[in-house]
Design a protein around this motif. Structure first.
Motif, short mmCIF file in Angstrom:
data_model
loop_
_atom_site.label_atom_id
_atom_site.label_comp_id
_atom_site.label_asym_id
_atom_site.label_seq_id
_atom_site.Cartn_x
_atom_site.Cartn_y
_atom_site.Cartn_z
N ARG B 336 -1.64 -1.53 2.94
CA ARG B 336 -1.16 -1.07 4.24
C ARG B 336 -2.29 -0.90 5.24
N CYS B 337 -2.08 -1.40 6.42
CA CYS B 337 -3.06 -1.23 7.49
C CYS B 337 -2.85 0.13 8.13
N VAL B 338 -3.89 0.93 8.10
CA VAL B 338 -3.76 2.30 8.63
C VAL B 338 -3.51 2.28 10.13
N VAL B 339 -4.13 1.37 10.82
CA VAL B 339 -3.96 1.34 12.28
C VAL B 339 -2.50 1.07 12.63
N ARG B 340 -1.90 0.18 11.88
CA ARG B 340 -0.49 -0.14 12.15
C ARG B 340 0.41 1.04 11.82
N MET B 341 0.10 1.71 10.73
CA MET B 341 0.91 2.88 10.38
C MET B 341 0.75 3.98 11.42
N ALA B 342 -0.47 4.17 11.87
CA ALA B 342 -0.72 5.18 12.89
C ALA B 342 0.06 4.83 14.17
#
Lengths: 172, 462, 631
Positions: B336-342
């Motif tokens: 999972r990409c953290v930036v996308r989740m954020a």
């Protein structure tokens, strides 16, 4: 001072029900607005200016107030929706389990390009919503007042197929 | 319609305070509930104990609010002024909308009488004769279940003019929310209950003094109230045996996301999160490692995968740089990409912002647009600074309520704990997470990488 | 022996703001306390006449003792020993941050925005904000400008969502035609169902709006604030006498805004006073006197007028406007006691109420009442701003009983008791209110009108009820200077002027038209009217914007008009014209100026004694600008 406003109205029986609502609450409060709008939306599928005026008149408050409250809450629709409207959660937990794919598939299956758009046959529409509170069953959608869990494209297709025979309130 | 499979704690176990009876067939029927021992605490509260003693038991128990703030319940009960003859209310926060949180739903649909009993006990303790359950509009089945339980309790005389012959008329009503996360905030909930646009109030005055319709009001979460029958039955001291010195008892955690067995699991406070996430929820998906996890709903600052041994009590979480929050544990693994989740989370806060205060209303949207720019491959060093700028603008009392704070924390802590991912996105316009380990230019075309649509809702006007 | 203890007023609190000590009554909000020592705490959503909400977050300050987070100064009352920091690094940064957020979507409209020059957003940004924008994206856009009424335009892009306008509508005017739609950053101000605003109180939102989101369409693009000169005067449209500022530029009246007087208007004016001034600038305004439609000299015109009206006795009718000043009324009285004796006088807009007797209620007293009875008047139509004052009292907890044949605006409040009495039967209905529980608990006020002429015997019933409940009364005269003209004695209650052979109409012609029997019509007016078609003499008059004189409002309070515009020759002041007329009729006046008239008036009519002492013009208010370092 009666102004003609656009859209369908609700029948007198519903207006009667609305008039009874304030009795449940503190006198002088406007709490009855929310359940009143709920009754209207159950009846018409969405909130028309004319129906909101009926609510205002029945509750003895200004229509502008009713409209302002209605537009704040996501579950109140101020534009028409399809006879069968899907609310698909795409918050984080559901997103991690494929909510976006479900949404894309759903739009395709009902034949709309955008959220909120109603399909050509007037039957379907959909929108992404925030966390529905059933994260252990992700991905989840809400449809005709019920949650549907562990969604797959096939499960969505099944719902759509079954819907073609249903009334607006979701019953057969 | 097929019966939904229970995913979570149920049945007797030493630490199953809330879930001990869940799973028993027809527990939602009053006869079955009473057979287990239900409504004995309500009887005790009405016939054996004084209201002040009820509050005392809850103080001894150390029960803390399970909605998110974790405020000691017994102390909160003490904030209401003495009765003055006018109406007083208990308002139940059943608006559960914190991402990753499904525990109140679980309790309401599986054991509605437990909640009803808990509400009655609270009413007695603070001399409130009317309770309002503010339940989110999406919980249709749960609404029906609780209403049915109330109707049964009324028929049995537990709700009414003289429960157990004591002159204490009490009633419970349900009020439906209509889709606004902000209604989980106490004062916004009260505004909504009063039929207004749900915008939080300035505090003071606090709801205990001036709450629903201007009257003294106690607000408590569903889980908090559901714990009361057990506490009154066995005594506060018994409850206090669970947990740590400052965080007594057990709590019902929802675990969801990249785990093998998502569910609502009850666990004693103080046990490490590893017991919950790996022990009960089956841990990471096959071949994956846990990278990021939110211990208490998305509003709790994100933690890194190496912190799974953090104890689950509120103090340990604070020390680890997060908070207990709603107990909604969201787990994300290394795909999972953290930036996308954020981005998804900040977008959530921006959409749910009530719009009353400037920083949350404007800052949330500004951050969303910045994320969109970055995730579409147009980020720069300016955007790194911008994320920081927005986050600090939302901090330290700038906002009127916790929604704005939470939005700021998502940005702040994902940046602090996953800085390399932000730098990669902003400075090099690449994402190696979605490239499966290899730096891949943005926007990515990974399977789960589609950008959520920027505008999910059609504007009705303008 | 104990040390001497300094007696402290238990009702006050002393705190320090940025090191400066200030003592204020308990309950004062920090923003107000700061104003007292000249420290500026910028605010958008806070307004001293609205309930504080702490929404915009611009007034964040550091308070100790207190939580570590910044607090809003507008919602926090002072406490003894409190320390407030307005210019600490944290507070300065918080303010700059909030201003930056406000500007994220705010368009760079200053060059074309009417608010420029009197705009708090401009001023605060300059004094407290960051000098450079960091916005890299497109801003949020809305269709603009949106006319939300014939007189007000809305610009949603400029709006900072301080909610002052909707809160004003909700708290002060009790109307909901202006609301907020949607949620979060998509919120915007809207009118109900996109229909135009109807309320007579709508214009106040222009004054309230701290940015250029709500602007006057009547004044649109006409001038910059610094190009105008403003004069403190009084509105002449009704008997309330709200205080206003008249703004002038190059000999034209540009706009009318409210000038807060807590004794009367609380800072509000109604739309009649605010927007009804265009005819002052009308280029068709009369300037040369006309005799039989032909321009002539003043001497000839006055002679013609005098010849037409002298010696007619009761065959002369005089129609007076509702806004005749005390001074001109006094001159008329002298004429009526002299050469025009016997003439029938009709005053426009008069109520059927007799002169006041006994102790009356003043408008500001309404705030303290616990019960109010409103009889035979829809205040919103008759005395609009008093309507708002009554609403204020009700919000503070006063009980309200209305007695009227049909629904009035005040009836919209949930707790109002309405008594429906047929027209003409209000006195009987009042009789039934004796002993009512609502009137038992504290100071009571009775406001009574004349039902637009339907009620003629109300005063007695009112007096009886007042005696029984200890109430004070407020007769609701409608005409602007009704009290003044009554005191001077030129406001006799004449039903009509039918039957007169000569008519002198001062101000707008009679509503009922020129009587058919009148073979002579002399008029003094500032605009040509259809009724002047057949007039024998038309004298070029002045408008309220050029008037120098005084009125007595419905309370009997004397207030002074100050002219915003000079009287342009050949026009003359009304009192000058009356003096010349009197001289021609054989009664020479020898007034050197208005002051001389006022002194004589005051001596002759003790009720209007205050006319002799007009206050010196107020100096322009000092902006509260000191303080705040740049971040």
């Amino acid at each position: 001072m009666s102004v003609e406003r656009a859209g369908e109205t609700v029948p007198e029986t519903v207006v009667e029900e609305i008039r009874e609502l304030p009795k449940r609450f503190q006198p002088g409060s406007r709490s009855a607005v929310m359940p009143a709008l709920d009754l209207v939306q159950e009846e018409l599928g969405y909130l028309t200016p004319a129906a909101m005026s009926q609510v205002a008149e029945a509750l003895e408050i200004d229509p502008g107030y009713v409209e302002g409250v209605a537009s704040f809450y996501s579950l109140f629709h101020l534009e028409p929706v399809g006879k069968h409207h899907f609310y698909v959660c795409n918050n984080l937990s559901c997103q991690l389990r494929g909510a976006e794919e479900i949404l894309t598939h759903l739009k395709d299956a009902i034949g709309v390009g955008e959220y909120g758009e109603i399909s050509q046959d007037g039957l379907f529409s959909c929108e992404p919503v925030e966390c529905l509170g059933a994260c252990e069953y992700a991905p989840v959608l809400r449809y005709h007042h019920r949650f549907h869990y562990d969604l797959t494209d096939a499960a969505v297709d099944k719902l759509i197929a079954a819907a073609r025979g249903k009334r607006r309130d979701g019953k057969d | 319609m097929a019966k939904t499979e229970l995913r979570g704690s149920h049945g007797p176990a030493p630490d199953h305070v809330l879930t001990r009876w869940i799973g028993i067939e027809n527990l939602a029927r009053i006869g079955v509930y009473e057979k287990q021992g239900g409504y004995r605490s309500w009887k005790k509260a009405m016939t054996e104990l004084e209201p002040a003693e009820l509050t005392n038991e809850v103080k001894i128990s150390g029960l803390r609010g399970r909605g998110g703030a974790g405020f000691p319940t017994g102390i909160k009960w003490g904030f209401l002024p003495p009765p003055d003859g006018g109406p007083r209310f208990v308002v139940v926060n059943a608006d559960e909308s914190e991402p990753g949180t499904a525990k109140d739903r679980y309790l309401m649909e599986n054991n509605p009488h437990q909640l009803v009993e808990g509400i009655l006990i609270a009413c007695r303790a603070v001399s409130a004769q009317q309770a309002w359950i503010y339940i989110r509009g999406e919980y249709d089945l749960q609404h029906l279940a609780v209403q049915a339980a109330i109707d049964e309790a009324r028929a049995a005389g537990y709700i009414g003019e003289k429960p157990y012959g004591v002159d204490f008329p009490v009633d419970i009503q349900l009020f439906r929310g209509h889709g606004a996360y902000i209604c989980g905030e106490e004062t916004a909930l009260l505004e909504s209950l009063e039929g207004k646009r749900a915008q939080p109030r300035s505090r003071p005055p606090f709801p205990a003094v001036k709450g629903a319709w201007g009257r003294p009001t106690l607000l408590n979460n569903v889980e908090t109230l559901s714990t009361l029958p057990w506490i009154i039955e066995k005594g506060g001291a018994e409850y206090a045996k669970f947990g740590t010195e400052k965080s007594h008892g057990t709590r019902l955690f929802t675990v969801s996301g990249d785990v093998r067995k998502p569910g609502n699991y009850e666990m004693e406070l103080g046990r490490p999160f590893r017991d919950l996430i790996e022990g009960m929820a089956g841990g990471a998906r096959p071949g994956r490692k846990i990278k990021a996890w939110w211990p208490g709903g998305s509003s709790a600052p994100v933690l890194t995968g190496d912190l799974l041994d953090t104890p689950s009590d509120l103090e340990a979480l604070a020390a680890a740089g997060s908070m207990g929050g709603s107990g909604g544990v969201i787990v994300a693994d290394d795909t999972r990409c953290v930036v996308r989740m954020a981005y998804r989370l900040v977008q959530f806060y921006a959409r749910e912002s009530c719009g009353k205060c400037t920083p949350c209303r404007v800052g949330g949207n500004w951050a969303v647009r910045t994320y969109e720019r970055v995730l579409s491959g147009h980020g720069t060093a300016d955007d790194l600074a911008l994320f920081d700028r927005v986050q600090s603008g939302l901090a330290a009392g700038r906002c009127l309520c916790g929604l704005g704070d939470a939005a700021g924390w998502v940005i702040q802590w994902t940046m602090a704990r996953f800085r390399e991912e932000y730098e990669e996105h902003c400075l090099r316009n690449e994402c190696s997470v979605e490239g499966g380990g290899r730096a891949q230019p943005l926007p990515s075309t990974a399977a789960s990488g589609d950008l959520p649509p920027p505008e999910g809702r059609k504007l009705a006007h303008a | 022996m104990p040390d001497a203890v300094v007696e402290k007023d238990p009702n006050s609190a002393t705190l320090t703001i940025d090191g400066v000590a200030v003592t204020v009554p308990k309950g004062t909000l920090i923003v107000e306390a700061a104003k007292q020592v000249g420290i500026e705490i910028p605010v958008f959503c806070y307004h001293h006449k609205l309930d504080p909400v702490g929404a915009c977050r611009l007034c964040l300050v550091e308070i100790s003792p207190g939580p570590p987070r910044a607090q809003t100064a507008c919602t926090t009352p002072v406490a003894d020993g409190m320390t407030v920091k307005v210019t600490s690094a944290m507070a300065v940064k918080a303010r700059a941050d909030i201003l930056e957020f406000e500007l994220v979507n705010h368009p760079l409209d200053c060059p074309v925005c009417d608010k420029g020059g009197e705009c708090p957003l401009q001023d605060f940004t300059y004094r407290h904000g960051y000098p450079v924008s960091r916005v890299l994206d497109a801003r949020l856009h809305f269709a603009k400008p949106l006319p939300i009424s014939p007189t007000i335009a809305l610009d949603r892009e400029r709006c900072v969502l301080c909610y002052r306008c909707t809160r004003y509508y909700d708290e002060i005017a009790w109307e909901q035609e202006l609301t907020v739609a949607q949620r979060g950053v998509e919120s915007f101000i809207a009118t109900q169902f996109d229909e135009p605003l109807q309320s007579v109180f709508s214009g106040n939102i222009i004054d309230l709006c701290p940015v250029g989101a709500l602007t006057s369409r009547v004044w649109r693009f006409q001038s910059r604030p610094w190009d105008m000169r403003h004069t403190a005067s009084v509105c002449s449209k009704c008997s309330v006498g709200c205080n206003v500022n008249l703004w002038e530029r190059r000999g034209e009246l540009m706009r009318v805004t409210s000038r807060e007087n807590d004794e009367i208007d609380d800072g509000w004016i109604c739309d009649r006073g605010r927007f009804d001034y265009a005819d002052v600038n009308d280029e068709r305004r009369l300037s040369t006197p006309l005799v039989k439609g032909v321009g002539t000299s003043w001497e000839r015109a006055i002679r013609a007028l005098g010849d037409g009206i002298k010696g007619r006795g009761s065959k002369l009718g005089i129609s007076l406007p509702q806004d005749l000043s005390n001074e001109e009324a006094f001159l008329f009285k002298r004429l009526l006691d002299g050469p025009l004796s016997g003439a029938r006088v009709k005053m426009h807009g008069r109520t059927a109420l007799p002169p006041p007797a006994g102790e009356q209620l003043r408008i500001a007293d309404l705030d303290q009442l616990k019960a109010i009875v409103v009889v035979a008047s829809d205040l919103r139509e008759d005395t609009p701003v008093v309507n708002l004052r009554v609403k204020k009292a009700v919000r503070r907890g006063a009980r309200l009983i209305t007695v009227n044949p049909s629904e009035i605006d005040l009836d919209r409040h949930a707790g109002v008791l309405h008594v429906r009495a047929e027209a003409g039967k209000a006195a009987a209905a009042l009789g039934k209110l004796h002993g009512h529980e609502a009137l038992a608990a504290g100071p009571v006020g009775i406001l009574y009108g004349d039902g637009r002429g339907a009620e003629t015997d109300l005063a007695g019933a009112v007096a009886e009820l007042a005696e029984a409940t200890g109430a004070r009364v407020m007769p609701l005269y409608r005409a602007t200077n009704e009290r003044g003209l009554m005191a001077i004695g030129v406001a006799a209650w004449e039903e009509s002027l039918e039957g007169v052979e000569a008519l002198l109409s001062w101000g707008p012609p009679p509503a009922a038209g020129v009587p058919r029997t009148a073979s002579f019509h002399g008029a003094w007016d500032y605009l040509p009217r259809p009724a002047h078609e057949g007039a024998d003499v038309v004298l070029a008059g002045t408008s309220f914007a050029e008037q120098l004189g005084s009125y007595a409002n419905l309370e009997g309070r004397v207030q002074f008009l100050r002219p915003a515009l000079d009287v342009e020759p050949p026009r003359r002041h009304g009192w000058e014209v009356l003096s010349e007329l009197a001289a021609y009729l054989g009664l020479p006046f020898s007034y050197a100026g208005v002051g001389a008239i006022q002194r004589e008036l005051a001596a002759a009519h003790p009720e209007l004694a205050a006319v002799a002492a007009p206050p010196a013009p107020e100096p322009p208010p000092q902006p509260v600008l000191l303080g705040a370092a740049r971040p």
